[in-house]
Scaffold this motif. Structure first.
Motif, PDB file in Angstrom:
ATOM      1  N   ARG A   1     -12.618   2.874   2.565  1.00 57.92           N
ATOM      2  CA  ARG A   1     -11.230   2.466   2.772  1.00 57.92           C
ATOM      3  C   ARG A   1     -11.116   1.607   4.034  1.00 57.92           C
ATOM      4  NH1 ARG A   1     -10.949   3.872  -1.450  1.00 57.92           N
ATOM      5  NH2 ARG A   1     -10.558   1.677  -1.493  1.00 57.92           N
TER       6      ARG A   1
ATOM      7  N   ASN B   1       0.872  -1.181   0.000  1.00 60.56           N
ATOM      8  CA  ASN B   1       0.000   0.000   0.000  1.00 60.56           C
ATOM      9  C   ASN B   1       0.910   1.232   0.000  1.00 60.56           C
ATOM     10  OD1 ASN B   1       0.895   0.422   2.650  1.00 60.56           O
ATOM     11  ND2 ASN B   1      -0.981  -0.367   3.595  1.00 60.56           N
TER      12      ASN B   1
ATOM     13  N   THR C   1     -10.777  -7.094  -6.956  1.00 55.80           N
ATOM     14  CA  THR C   1     -10.938  -6.464  -5.638  1.00 55.80           C
ATOM     15  C   THR C   1     -11.738  -5.166  -5.765  1.00 55.80           C
ATOM     16  OG1 THR C   1      -8.787  -7.360  -5.036  1.00 55.80           O
ATOM     17  CG2 THR C   1      -9.670  -5.644  -3.603  1.00 55.80           C
ATOM     18  N   ARG C   2     -11.398  -4.383  -6.755  1.00 57.83           N
ATOM     19  CA  ARG C   2     -12.077  -3.095  -6.932  1.00 57.83           C
ATOM     20  C   ARG C   2     -13.531  -3.298  -7.343  1.00 57.83           C
ATOM     21  NH1 ARG C   2      -7.555   1.010  -7.698  1.00 57.83           N
ATOM     22  NH2 ARG C   2      -9.054   2.316  -8.780  1.00 57.83           N
TER      23      ARG C   2
ATOM     24  N   ASP D   1      -4.207   1.280  -9.201  1.00 53.98           N
ATOM     25  CA  ASP D   1      -3.170   0.310  -8.846  1.00 53.98           C
ATOM     26  C   ASP D   1      -2.151   0.300  -9.977  1.00 53.98           C
ATOM     27  OD1 ASP D   1      -4.590  -0.391  -6.538  1.00 53.98           O
ATOM     28  OD2 ASP D   1      -5.758  -1.884  -7.615  1.00 53.98           O
TER      29      ASP D   1
ATOM     30  N   LYS E   1      -0.742  -0.396  -4.546  1.00 55.63           N
ATOM     31  CA  LYS E   1      -2.185  -0.187  -4.426  1.00 55.63           C
ATOM     32  C   LYS E   1      -2.468   1.278  -4.134  1.00 55.63           C
ATOM     33  CE  LYS E   1      -1.946  -3.189  -1.106  1.00 55.63           C
ATOM     34  NZ  LYS E   1      -2.154  -4.166  -0.012  1.00 55.63           N
ATOM     35  N   GLY E   2      -3.588   1.752  -4.634  1.00 57.90           N
ATOM     36  CA  GLY E   2      -3.948   3.143  -4.378  1.00 57.90           C
ATOM     37  C   GLY E   2      -5.135   3.548  -5.221  1.00 57.90           C
ATOM     38  N   GLU E   3      -5.270   4.849  -5.457  1.00 55.80           N
ATOM     39  CA  GLU E   3      -6.398   5.365  -6.238  1.00 55.80           C
ATOM     40  C   GLU E   3      -6.453   4.671  -7.599  1.00 55.80           C
ATOM     41  OE1 GLU E   3      -6.441   9.590  -6.427  1.00 55.80           O
ATOM     42  OE2 GLU E   3      -8.286   9.637  -7.623  1.00 55.80           O
TER      43      GLU E   3
ATOM     44  N   GLY F   1     -10.352  -1.469   6.518  1.00 55.49           N
ATOM     45  CA  GLY F   1      -9.232  -2.398   6.560  1.00 55.49           C
ATOM     46  C   GLY F   1      -9.619  -3.760   5.998  1.00 55.49           C
ATOM     47  N   GLY F   2      -8.642  -4.430   5.414  1.00 56.40           N
ATOM     48  CA  GLY F   2      -8.845  -5.800   4.941  1.00 56.40           C
ATOM     49  C   GLY F   2      -8.974  -5.939   3.436  1.00 56.40           C
ATOM     50  N   GLN F   3      -9.153  -4.818   2.734  1.00 57.38           N
ATOM     51  CA  GLN F   3      -9.320  -4.920   1.273  1.00 57.38           C
ATOM     52  C   GLN F   3      -8.035  -5.417   0.601  1.00 57.38           C
ATOM     53  OE1 GLN F   3     -11.357  -1.578  -0.616  1.00 57.38           O
ATOM     54  NE2 GLN F   3     -11.892  -0.777   1.376  1.00 57.38           N
ATOM     55  N   GLY F   4      -6.910  -5.017   1.183  1.00 55.84           N
ATOM     56  CA  GLY F   4      -5.627  -5.485   0.648  1.00 55.84           C
ATOM     57  C   GLY F   4      -5.432  -6.978   0.901  1.00 55.84           C
ATOM     58  N   ASP F   5      -6.002  -7.463   2.000  1.00 55.92           N
ATOM     59  CA  ASP F   5      -5.897  -8.896   2.305  1.00 55.92           C
ATOM     60  C   ASP F   5      -6.704  -9.706   1.291  1.00 55.92           C
ATOM     61  OD1 ASP F   5      -4.454  -8.154   4.634  1.00 55.92           O
ATOM     62  OD2 ASP F   5      -6.347  -7.774   5.662  1.00 55.92           O
TER      63      ASP F   5
HETATM   64  N1  LIG Z   1      -7.905   5.792  -3.087  1.00 55.60           N
HETATM   65  C1  LIG Z   1      -8.383   4.646  -3.567  1.00 55.60           C
HETATM   66  N2  LIG Z   1      -9.401   4.624  -4.443  1.00 55.60           N
HETATM   67  C2  LIG Z   1      -9.900   3.481  -4.915  1.00 55.60           C
HETATM   68  N3  LIG Z   1      -9.420   2.265  -4.565  1.00 55.60           N
HETATM   69  C3  LIG Z   1      -8.407   2.214  -3.692  1.00 55.60           C
HETATM   70  C4  LIG Z   1      -7.828   3.404  -3.141  1.00 55.60           C
HETATM   71  N4  LIG Z   1      -6.843   3.046  -2.301  1.00 55.60           N
HETATM   72  C5  LIG Z   1      -6.798   1.700  -2.327  1.00 55.60           C
HETATM   73  N5  LIG Z   1      -7.735   1.200  -3.150  1.00 55.60           N
HETATM   74  C6  LIG Z   1      -8.014  -0.209  -3.446  1.00 55.60           C
HETATM   75  O1  LIG Z   1      -8.228  -0.916  -2.229  1.00 55.60           O
HETATM   76  C7  LIG Z   1      -7.601  -2.179  -2.272  1.00 55.60           C
HETATM   77  C8  LIG Z   1      -6.682  -2.316  -1.072  1.00 55.60           C
HETATM   78  O2  LIG Z   1      -5.705  -1.305  -1.125  1.00 55.60           O
HETATM   79  P1  LIG Z   1      -5.189  -0.622   0.218  1.00 55.60           P
HETATM   80  O3  LIG Z   1      -4.229   0.439  -0.160  1.00 55.60           O
HETATM   81  O4  LIG Z   1      -6.341  -0.273   1.086  1.00 55.60           O
HETATM   82  O5  LIG Z   1      -4.416  -1.869   0.851  1.00 55.60           O
HETATM   83  P2  LIG Z   1      -4.002  -2.126   2.331  1.00 55.60           P
HETATM   84  O6  LIG Z   1      -3.730  -0.844   3.036  1.00 55.60           O
HETATM   85  O7  LIG Z   1      -2.903  -3.104   2.280  1.00 55.60           O
HETATM   86  O8  LIG Z   1      -5.301  -2.836   2.917  1.00 55.60           O
HETATM   87  P3  LIG Z   1      -5.435  -3.684   4.268  1.00 55.60           P
HETATM   88  O9  LIG Z   1      -6.346  -2.896   5.133  1.00 55.60           O
HETATM   89  O10 LIG Z   1      -6.008  -4.988   3.850  1.00 55.60           O
HETATM   90  O11 LIG Z   1      -4.059  -3.840   4.839  1.00 55.60           O
HETATM   91  C9  LIG Z   1      -6.864  -2.265  -3.611  1.00 55.60           C
HETATM   92  O12 LIG Z   1      -7.650  -3.038  -4.485  1.00 55.60           O
HETATM   93  C10 LIG Z   1      -6.820  -0.836  -4.104  1.00 55.60           C
HETATM   94  O13 LIG Z   1      -6.991  -0.786  -5.499  1.00 55.60           O
END
Ligand SMILES: Nc1ncnc2c1ncn2[C@@H]1O[C@H](COP(=O)(O)OP(=O)(O)OP(=O)(O)O)[C@@H](O)[C@H]1O
Ligand SMILES: NC(=O)C1=CN([C@@H]2O[C@H](COP(=O)(O)OP(=O)(O)OC[C@H]3O[C@@H](n4cnc5c(N)ncnc54)[C@H](OP(=O)(O)O)[C@@H]3O)[C@@H](O)[C@H]2O)[C@@H](O)CC1
Ligand SMILES: [Mg+2]
Length: 371
Positions: free
Chosen positions: A293, A230, A337-338, A274, A270-272, A295-299
């Motif tokens: 946003r 992330n 995921t998105r 990827d 990952k971000g706005e 937590g857990g989406q990255g998992d």
């Molecule tokens: N600003 C954003 N806009 C849209 N989608 C986003 C944004 N930031 C992250 N994502 C999406 O959310 C998902 C997880 O990314 P994120 O950066 O939240 O991971 P993370 O911090 O590792 O999550 P986790 O809480 O599981 O540790 C990815 O599919 C990413 O594309």
């Protein structure tokens, strides 16, 4: 609707308009590359008409050109992702479509390894294992009877215990909910070395990336590794590997440089959007997600990626058409995921949680890859 409904909200926000502009130009799900190409051109034309009236037209034009390009790139890759999905037939036995291991789960974090492991199953793996600490195991087991949980990660024989299972695993997801305890990290070092020795693909996320930032040599040059940082994790890795986190202005170049410096391991920032690179090619996933946003989406992403990496590597070059299997897997997992996030948000709005997103894995997968 899924593939064409791409990263439009940000553009709309920038123009101060509602989210109906470019997002309205959605494609039917699974309509494939030709339609997507046509839609991208139409989208570009519409964007140009809109932007031509605004004072910052030139900048906006460059922005929309870049965006249309990303959309076409993404659709081309998603078409190949559809090729690598194994057919469901009566000829197969249990395990063939994926036996995935998740290394993580400690006293503080039990949700993260659960999310990763259950997502692997929901995407289509046959068996999902979690290797966690003794304390975390009963908790993770209680979340789901579908997971196979090994309470070994804090044992003195942890590396040997996991090594016994490695021959039966197709991919390992290392890091969700691992924590940063030195003893655990030392064990994970051994598990990574053993996985590399067996040529097992590894997805490294969360605290697994903390370990890599301290010891980049652990995955240096290992072409079957994918890192999924992330924002914060990416900065930490860049600082450790390049001694320069960059100024954050050129994401594509930053991701390409990090991948190269690590010997072309695949990196997914990952971000706005990827950003995905193997040090040569750079792709962007612009599938529309949501503003949640939690937590857990990255998992979820890392578990899905574990399965897709296995499928992509197994598919062979005739299915991947010369594209890097790991890039395809990454694009597939990010889009999925998105899409889950988008679908869950339509139903639950602000109260959307990762559990709601996991409930959307099946429908989202169908809509992106099977219709
Ligand atoms: N600003 C954003 N806009 C849209 N989608 C986003 C944004 N930031 C992250 N994502 C999406 O959310 C998902 C997880 O990314 P994120 O950066 O939240 O991971 P993370 O911090 O590792 O999550 P986790 O809480 O599981 O540790 C990815 O599919 C990413 O594309
Ligand atoms: N239910 C569970 O069990 C879950 C467990 N999880 C597990 O937790 C462990 C630690 O993982 P992690 O991601 O919290 O790590 P870490 O690097 O300490 O970052 C923390 C701080 O970084 C910041 N920050 C984050 N993103 C940012 C951004 N885009 N842009 C800017 N800043 C940003 C933010 O700082 P703040 O806003 O507070 O200043 C945040 O507080 C790991 O094992 C993981 O798997 C999770 O998977 C979730 C579900
Ligand atoms: Mg994370």
């Amino acid at each position: 609707m899924a593939v064409g409904r791409v990263w439009a909200a940000a553009g709309a926000r920038r123009r101060g308009k509602s989210d109906t502009g470019l997002a309205g130009m959605a494609l039917p799900a699974g309509s494939g590359a030709p339609l997507a190409g046509a839609a991208a051109v139409a989208l570009l034309s519409a964007a140009l008409v809109l932007y031509a009236r605004s004072p910052d037209a030139v900048l906006q034009r460059a922005f929309s050109l870049h965006k249309a390009h990303s959309i076409m790139d993404m659709e081309n890759k998603l078409q190949l992702v559809r090729n690598i999905i194994p057919p469901l037939t009566s000829q197969k036995h249990k395990g063939q479509d994926g036996r995935i291991g998740v290394v993580g789960g400690c006293q503080e974090y039990t949700g993260a390894p659960y999310f990763a492991a259950i997502s692997a199953l929901k995407v289509g793996a046959d068996l999902s294992h979690v290797f966690c600490t003794r304390e975390a195991a009963p908790v993770i087991k209680s979340y789901s009877p579908e997971l196979i949980v090994h309470p070994v990660l804090d044992s003195p024989s942890a590396v040997r215990d996991v090594e016994e299972w490695l021959p039966r695993l197709h991919a390992l997801v290392v890091g969700p909910g691992l924590g940063r305890d030195d003893t655990l990290l030392e064990n994970v070092k051994g598990i990574l070395e053993a996985s590399k020795a067996r040529d097992i693909p590894v997805v490294i996320d969360a605290d697994g990336l903390w370990l890599i930032a301290r010891h980049p040599a652990l995955i240096q040059g290992y072409r079957k590794a994918v890192l999924t940082p992330n924002h914060v994790e990416f900065g930490r890795l860049s600082e450790a590997v390049l001694r320069d986190p960059g100024d954050g202005s050129d994401h594509r170049e930053a991701v390409r440089r990090l991948s190269r410096a690590l010997g072309n391991v695949t990196v997914v920032q990952k971000g706005e959007r990827d950003v995905i690179s193997d040090g040569e090619q750079v792709l962007e996933c612009v599938q529309e997600g949501s503003g949640r946003r939690c937590g857990g989406q990255g998992d979820l992403l890392s578990g899905a990626l574990g399965v897709l990496v296995h499928w992509a590597l197994r598919a062979g070059p005739e299915k991947t058409n010369g594209s890097s299997p790991l890039l395809l897997a990454a694009m597939g997992a990010c889009s999925l995921t998105r899409q889950c996030s988008w679908q869950a948000f339509q139903k639950h709005g602000r109260s959307t949680t990762t559990t709601d997103m996991i409930a959307e894995v099946g429908p989202a997968f169908r809509s992106l890859f099977e219709t």
